[in-house]
Scaffold this motif. Structure first.
Motif, PDB file in Angstrom:
ATOM      1  N   ALA A 154       0.846  -1.207   0.000  1.00  0.00           N
ATOM      2  CA  ALA A 154       0.000   0.000   0.000  1.00  0.00           C
ATOM      3  C   ALA A 154       0.875   1.248   0.000  1.00  0.00           C
ATOM      4  CB  ALA A 154      -0.937  -0.016   1.196  1.00  0.00           C
ATOM      5  N   GLY A 155       1.844   1.296  -0.872  1.00  0.00           N
ATOM      6  CA  GLY A 155       2.813   2.387  -0.894  1.00  0.00           C
ATOM      7  C   GLY A 155       2.277   3.720  -1.362  1.00  0.00           C
ATOM      8  N   GLU A 156       1.118   3.756  -2.011  1.00  0.00           N
ATOM      9  CA  GLU A 156       0.575   5.009  -2.535  1.00  0.00           C
ATOM     10  C   GLU A 156      -0.244   5.780  -1.502  1.00  0.00           C
ATOM     11  OE1 GLU A 156       1.654   6.331  -5.375  1.00  0.00           O
ATOM     12  OE2 GLU A 156       2.929   4.556  -5.322  1.00  0.00           O
ATOM     13  N   MET A 157      -0.545   5.168  -0.382  1.00  0.00           N
ATOM     14  CA  MET A 157      -1.281   5.848   0.689  1.00  0.00           C
ATOM     15  C   MET A 157      -0.336   6.827   1.375  1.00  0.00           C
ATOM     16  SD  MET A 157      -3.070   3.950   3.938  1.00  0.00           S
ATOM     17  CE  MET A 157      -4.731   3.741   3.396  1.00  0.00           C
ATOM     18  N   THR A 158      -0.825   8.012   1.729  1.00  0.00           N
ATOM     19  CA  THR A 158       0.054   8.951   2.433  1.00  0.00           C
ATOM     20  C   THR A 158       0.250   8.487   3.869  1.00  0.00           C
ATOM     21  OG1 THR A 158      -1.704  10.405   3.244  1.00  0.00           O
ATOM     22  CG2 THR A 158      -0.754  10.913   1.055  1.00  0.00           C
TER      23      THR A 158
END
Length: 192
Positions: free
Chosen positions: A17-21
């Motif tokens: 989930a690397g795109e979550m801030t």
């Protein structure tokens, strides 16, 4: 005795989930997380940098609850005891200042003296030791020195890159951890 949100046993924002801030991930965690008032005194004196005086100053990599929560998210760990053991161990290892004696003493206290809801069971003890070593060999910055507030607007992938967290190193270890603990759900879900 504090009450624990049942979601703490299920919570996980995986490495994928690397795109979550960092901020949105933190908001999700804070919906179910415990407050610092609910943390037992022995956990505070062992893990909080506010207690940086002898003999507790031997424990390196101590962080505030805010930093600790951010580190869980950056490492792609949940909030079960085995996840706590990994997060604490990796943070201590990344300091490059934790002595072998201090690491063993911390593991003993966390495995025997912590209240039951916080106590590291045997599988978590091994993960703690592995995470210490992984933090030491990692190219990451010492995680206890990071001010995470200016990073909140970044994606988790960007934060990991900024801190030198090698996601492939973590994924490789998470595969090993899952193989060693086939009946521990918290280990099996790390590869999602």
């Amino acid at each position: 005795m504090p009450t624990y949100h049942p979601g703490l046993q299920q919570f996980l924002i995986p490495l994928s989930a690397g795109e979550m801030t960092l901020q949105s991930a933190l908001d999700t965690l804070l919906e179910i997380g415990n407050t610092s008032d609910e943390v037992p005194w022995i956990v505070k004196i062992m893990e909080n940098p506010s207690f940086d005086f002898p003999p507790f100053s031997m424990f390196k990599g101590r962080v505030s609850l805010f930093q600790h929560d951010c580190i869980h998210l950056v490492l792609g760990r949940g909030t079960t005891l085995i996840d706590e053991a990994f997060t604490i161990g990796f943070t201590m290892g990344s300091s490059h200042e934790m002595s072998t004696m201090a690491a063993k003493l911390f593991g003993y206290v966390a495995g025997h003296w912590y209240p039951k809801a916080y106590r590291f069971p045997s599988a978590a003890q091994r993960v703690y030791k592995d995470a210490m070593h992984l933090g030491m060999v990692s190219n990451s910055v010492p995680l206890e020195e990071v001010d995470y507030r200016p990073l909140l607007h970044l994606t988790l992938a960007e934060v990991r890159s900024h801190l030198g967290i090698e996601t492939e190193l973590l994924r490789s270890y998470y595969r090993v951890e899952a193989e060693r603990n086939p009946s521990v759900e918290a280990c099996q879900r790390l590869l999602s």
